[in-house]
Scaffold this active site. Structure first.
Site, short mmCIF file in Angstrom:
data_model
loop_
_atom_site.label_atom_id
_atom_site.label_comp_id
_atom_site.label_asym_id
_atom_site.label_seq_id
_atom_site.Cartn_x
_atom_site.Cartn_y
_atom_site.Cartn_z
CD GLU A 729 -2.86 -1.37 0.83
OE1 GLU A 729 -3.31 -0.40 0.21
OE2 GLU A 729 -3.39 -2.49 0.85
CB CYS A 763 -1.84 7.28 1.83
SG CYS A 763 -3.20 6.37 2.56
P1 NAD Z 1 8.25 4.96 4.60
O1 NAD Z 1 8.20 4.22 3.31
O2 NAD Z 1 9.37 5.88 4.81
O3 NAD Z 1 8.29 3.94 5.81
C1 NAD Z 1 7.32 2.92 5.95
C2 NAD Z 1 7.92 1.78 6.72
O4 NAD Z 1 8.90 1.18 5.92
C3 NAD Z 1 8.60 2.19 8.01
O5 NAD Z 1 8.30 1.24 9.00
C4 NAD Z 1 10.06 2.12 7.65
O6 NAD Z 1 10.90 1.85 8.73
C5 NAD Z 1 10.08 0.97 6.68
N1 NAD Z 1 11.23 0.95 5.77
C6 NAD Z 1 11.96 1.99 5.30
N2 NAD Z 1 12.93 1.55 4.51
C7 NAD Z 1 12.84 0.21 4.45
C8 NAD Z 1 13.56 -0.81 3.79
N3 NAD Z 1 14.59 -0.55 3.02
N4 NAD Z 1 13.17 -2.08 3.95
C9 NAD Z 1 12.13 -2.38 4.73
N5 NAD Z 1 11.42 -1.46 5.39
C10 NAD Z 1 11.76 -0.18 5.25
O7 NAD Z 1 6.85 5.68 4.75
P2 NAD Z 1 6.33 6.61 5.93
O8 NAD Z 1 7.02 7.93 5.83
O9 NAD Z 1 6.35 5.90 7.21
O10 NAD Z 1 4.82 6.78 5.52
C11 NAD Z 1 4.37 7.70 4.59
C12 NAD Z 1 4.08 7.03 3.27
O11 NAD Z 1 3.16 5.97 3.46
C13 NAD Z 1 3.43 7.94 2.27
O12 NAD Z 1 4.00 7.72 1.02
C14 NAD Z 1 1.97 7.50 2.27
O13 NAD Z 1 1.29 7.79 1.09
C15 NAD Z 1 2.13 6.04 2.50
N6 NAD Z 1 0.91 5.49 3.06
C16 NAD Z 1 0.13 4.72 2.26
C17 NAD Z 1 -1.06 4.19 2.75
C18 NAD Z 1 -1.97 3.34 1.90
O14 NAD Z 1 -2.86 2.71 2.45
N7 NAD Z 1 -1.80 3.30 0.60
C19 NAD Z 1 -1.44 4.46 4.06
C20 NAD Z 1 -0.59 5.23 4.85
C21 NAD Z 1 0.58 5.73 4.34
#
Ligand code: NAD
Length: 968
Positions: A729, A763
């Site tokens: 997502e 999001c």
């Molecule tokens: P992010 O991608 O920076 O982090 C999300 C998670 O991924 C965190 O737990 C982080 O530690 C982990 N992560 C980071 N790098 C990684 C790697 N290399 N391998 C594995 N895990 C890793 O996102 P964020 O800043 O926490 O959240 C914001 C983003 O989430 C926005 O882009 C938003 O649109 C999206 N979002 C989407 C939905 C949806 O349902 N589509 C819902 C909420 C947020």
């Protein structure tokens, strides 16, 4: 061709015979005044063309002969518009002071008193609130001297004791004295409303006029009463007698409110007037309360309202030392009852007065005058076009099944029946059309699943409880969150500190920072725990989730306070986050029972069955912005399908993550099935993704990380678990299209709410608004002005509507995009950062107009309060622009064209499309959520299919033919 008889004579009859077309017709009337002549016929065809055969002859003829662009079409357009405006005029006393004075004179000629009500658009800006106030100031100054020169009529100008009554009487809506009458922040609303209200009271006092405060939606009722009491109980106004307020008999609260108001008026030392009405928003009060799962505040049957009106009449008269009743209704029985009671109590004639609407129930008014009663006419004035909503309300009233007017005029109900006391009908009640329709539209989802209702912050008790919960969590902050593997706390050499985004000097939690080696241990433990958990019957796993929902519920406000503190979520968002977590638990529990029931597909001589089984150790990686709902949603989906879970919360919100983990364990998830690994994404997250023994990865977060995970998972799918399944997502670049016939009173607050709610960090947030050229300039000006009401401040302060951003990096990113906006477009709004923002990570919200499609602002996700406005020459271009990014998450359309709405359903390529409402706030089961293309892998969270991603399906076929015979 429609002539003058078009609406007046045919309307009532037509609506009665075709209730299903009534809504379509009224929607057409509602939009008509804003349409240029060239668009009218197209709308007429769209709304009513499909029902050609049912239409009255003049409209059918218009439809048949009119092509939208031809001359006949234009004539039809002009005639229709003229007729609607003429009809509006019947209910509206005047559009300017001269007309109004004329109307007052004419009414006085019929011995009718008046109260004046300024119609208008919804007030969305401070400037509009000033204009509303000024309209009253000049009205009071201009009309009072003229009306005072008219000859005296004791019937309407003298009270029962012969004391003079004000000749000028105005009705005021407090919601129009502020751009944001949000009951979550009564003090802020008071700061905005009180000076404007006081100015009107002062001008009225100077002109010797009367001010009556109108009542609107239930949500605003307590606040309206509180403001009324605050101002009129203050030293400056406590002697004023020429004031009143409205109470609505369709509310279950009304009798209590009358008693409270009477006590207050006694303490005040001078009586106030109370206009008792039935209430004008029955449908919306009913539907909205049902939608929100709140108790419906209005009586559900018309006779109950009528009965409440009679009880309230008696109560008002019982308190006649403190309250002066004005009975407003078109129901002869209700008014006769009030009059009889007043006489029975020996009150002097004309101690009470009667009120009725301008342009309606004239015989009733005359009859009352004939009886020597004072009748006051509620007379709206102002521009006809913004007055359309008022017109539609009146038409609805005149055509509603159980309105007295209709029953009397159209159906000729027997006099005895109409005048008999209100009581439950013997036959089944006539259904209230709109409310019934909305109930039927609610599809039964998974055996009556119901969403957890959100908190109602218009209640003072709820606000107090939130404040207390926040204070208590503040005292608890600084907790330690270890990693937990197989039930054992694991300390790590490094720590991660989470801080409050509203005040970064406050540490919320210090968590472990798990590394690759911890991930390896945890995966091993998950493998070990798999057998036990997959062997636990689905019923037991489902019950664990339901227990978890109860635990979330029991600690709801405390948990919301953690989200407020650690994720910077304002109250409503924090509360919704916890409620959604509860919904996921309950919904997936039900869905799992369905999914795991063996599906039998028997054929002749064979027994076939499809069974579902868990896939294996599942990695859950979640973002910080829904620290409860998303983490709990992905985790419980994996758990209930029998998978052990490796839970990696976002590094910004480990405390919230730890609460989810502890709560699930407390609900009964065994130690081997749930492991908690707070830490950095690129460390522990990456290792979990790449570990050959993890079978499924459920990730919610940014597009860049999602892509990386998909690649790494594919490359490392070498273990016995096979090819990893990746559930992604990701982000969005969500657009709302505003069509040129949209209702801007609704579109503007919805766009701002979708763009700036939780500081744009959802999001689903709106980051582009695509506006049709014809209304573009007006829309941008009003949008920018309206945005000024969005105040930036700490998340826990209900006066703040835009909270902090999650961290410094986000602030820098938002500011960078604001600069890009200034380069590529025109910054039309930039919020101010007040002193309360000094200690946190705040960025001023920004609106950039004229953003070209080539700008990064039109394509890249900002994830903050930056809204790009784009111009579209026509609806085709608007759709093309909306679909012109590589994301497909949420989108919206504001339009009153059925054809455009239909096209949007087909053509707008998003996972969740919202029509004529805000685009955030999807509810589990009602709006299954998720995007496709670069927004996600497409299965909907909170939908029927979601669990399929966490299982393998196995089909077993047994040959049942043995030795030539088969069982029955
Ligand atoms: P992010 O991608 O920076 O982090 C999300 C998670 O991924 C965190 O737990 C982080 O530690 C982990 N992560 C980071 N790098 C990684 C790697 N290399 N391998 C594995 N895990 C890793 O996102 P964020 O800043 O926490 O959240 C914001 C983003 O989430 C926005 O882009 C938003 O649109 C999206 N979002 C989407 C939905 C949806 O349902 N589509 C819902 C909420 C947020």
């Amino acid at each position: 061709m429609p002539d003058a008889a078009f609406f007046d004579e045919l309307l009532l009859d037509f609506c009665m015979r075709h209730p299903h077309l009534k809504a379509e017709l009224f929607r057409f009337i509602d939009v008509l005044p804003v349409l240029p002549p060239s668009d009218v016929t197209a709308h007429l065809l769209e709304y009513l063309g499909g029902a050609r055969d049912d239409l009255p002859a003049p409209i059918r003829f218009s439809i048949d002969v009119a092509s939208p662009s031809g001359n006949v079409g234009k004539i039809v357009a002009r005639a229709a518009r003229r007729n609607v405006l003429r009809m509006a005029r019947r209910f509206i006393a005047g559009t300017n002071a001269r007309e109004l004075i004329g109307a007052i004179g004419a009414l006085r000629g019929r011995r009718l008193a008046v109260t004046l009500d300024a119609l208008g658009e919804a007030v969305l800006t401070g400037r509009e609130a000033d204009l509303y106030r000024d309209q009253y100031l000049s009205l009071l100054r201009e009309t009072a001297p003229v009306v005072s020169r008219l000859s005296l009529d004791p019937l309407i100008d003298r009270d029962h004791d012969d004391s003079p009554l004000p000749r000028v009487n105005v009705s005021v809506k407090l919601s129009a004295l502020t751009p944001l009458l949000d009951p979550i922040d009564p003090d802020g609303v008071a700061r905005d409303v009180v000076p404007r209200f006081a100015a009107i009271l002062d001008a009225a006092a100077e002109a010797g006029a009367f001010v009556h405060v109108d009542m609107e939606q239930y949500e605003k009722k307590d606040l309206t009463l509180a403001l009324f009491e605050e101002v009129l109980g203050s030293a400056r106004y406590r002697k004023t007698r020429n004031v009143g307020i409205v109470l609505q008999a369709y509310l279950r609260d009304t009798e209590r409110d009358i008693a409270r108001l009477a006590e207050w008026a006694r303490r005040r030392g001078a009586p106030v007037w109370v206009r008792l009405v039935k209430g004008a928003y029955w449908d919306s009060e009913t539907v909205l309360a049902r939608q929100r799962g709140w108790p419906v505040p209005v009586w559900q049957e018309k006779w109950q309202t009528d009965a409440c009106y009679e009880r309230s009449s008696a109560l008002l008269l019982d308190h006649s030392d403190a309250l002066r009743p004005a009975f407003a209704s078109h129901n002869v029985r209700s008014l006769a009852h009030a009059l009889a009671l007043a006489r029975e109590r020996g009150l002097p004639e004309r101690f009470v007065e009667f009120q009725a609407l301008y342009g309606m129930a004239d015989p009733l008014k005359e009859a009352l005058v004939g009886l020597g009663q004072r009748v006051r006419v509620y007379a709206p004035f102002g521009e006809l076009i913004p007055g359309m909503a008022y017109l539609v309300r009146r038409l609805l009233e005149n055509t509603s099944n159980d309105s007295f007017v209709r029953r009397e005029v159209v159906e000729g109900d027997a006099r005895g029946e109409l005048l008999s006391p209100p009581r439950a009908p013997e036959k089944a009640p006539i259904p209230r059309e709109n409310a019934m329709k909305s109930q039927q539209n609610v599809a039964p989802s998974l055996d009556g699943f119901e969403n957890e209702p959100l908190e109602d912050f218009s209640k003072a008790g709820v606000r107090d409880a939130y404040r207390a919960a926040y204070d208590s969590v503040l005292r608890d902050s600084g907790i330690h969150c270890p990693a937990v593997i197989a039930g054992r706390d694991v300390e790590t050499p490094e720590r991660i500190q989470s801080v409050s985004p509203s005040d970064t000097s406050r540490t919320v939690a210090a968590s472990a920072s798990a590394r690759a080696a911890d991930a390896d241990l945890a995966v091993q433990a998950a493998r070990a725990g798999f057998a036990e958990w997959r062997g636990t019957p689905v019923e037991e796993r489902a019950r664990v989730l339901e227990r978890a929902a109860e635990l979330f519920g029991a600690r709801r406000r405390e948990l919301a306070a953690w989200a407020c503190l650690e994720a910077g979520k304002p109250w409503r968002d924090a509360d919704a986050d916890v409620a959604e977590a509860m919904d996921f638990c309950r919904y997936y529990a039900r869905a799992a029972r369905d999914l795991f029931a063996p599906e039998r597909l028997d054929g002749p001589g064979e027994a076939n069955v499809t069974l579902h089984a868990p896939r294996g150790p599942t990695v859950v990686i979640s973002p910080w912005n829904f620290p409860f709902a998303i983490l709990a949603g992905m985790t419980t989906a994996a758990l209930v399908t029998g998978n052990p879970v490796l839970m990696k919360p976002a590094e910004q919100t480990p405390a919230c993550g730890y609460h989810v983990f502890r709560l699930l364990r407390e609900a009964g998830v065994p130690a081997g099935a749930l492991h908690f690994l707070p830490g950095l994404g690129e460390d522990v997250g990456a290792r979990l993704v790449e570990h050959p023994d993890t079978a499924t990865i459920a990730f919610t977060g940014s597009r860049a990380v999602g892509h990386l995970i998909a690649r790494r998972a594919a490359e490392t799918s070498t273990g016995p678990a096979g090819i990893k399944r990746v559930v992604l997502e990701m982000g969005g670049k969500n657009a709302i299209i505003v069509d040129d016939d949209a209702d801007l009173d609704e579109a503007i607050p919805a766009v701002l709410g979708s763009a700036f709610g939780y500081a744009g960090q959802k999001c689903s947030a709106c980051s582009r608004v695509i506006v049709l050229s014809r209304i573009y300039d007006a829309f941008v000006a009003r949008l920018a002005e309206s945005a000024k009401a969005w105040v930036t401040g700490p998340a826990h302060d209900p006066a703040a509507s835009v909270g902090p951003l999650i961290d410094r990096e986000s602030v820098d990113r938002v500011n960078r995009y604001a600069e890009i906006g200034a380069r590529d477009g025109k910054v039309v709004f930039r919020g101010a950062l007040g002193p309360t923002t000094a200690r946190g990570t705040f960025a001023a919200p920004v609106i950039v107009a004229d953003v070209p499609p080539s700008s990064p602002l039109a394509e890249e996700e900002v994830f903050g309060p930056v809204l790009a406005v784009m111009r579209a020459a026509n609806i085709d271009e608007a759709f093309a622009l909306a679909n012109g990014t590589s994301y497909a998450l949420t989108g919206g359309l504001y339009s009153r064209s059925p054809a455009h709405i239909e096209r949007a359903r087909r053509e707008l390529d998003v996972g969740n499309l919202y029509i004529n409402r805000k685009i955030t706030g999807a509810l589990v089961a009602r709006q299954p959520f998720g995007g496709h293309r670069h927004s996600g892998t497409g299965m909907k969270a909170g939908g029927r299919d979601y669990l399929l991603q966490f299982v393998v399906a196995r089909t077993v076929t047994e040959n049942t033919l043995r030795r030539g015979f088969a069982p029955d």
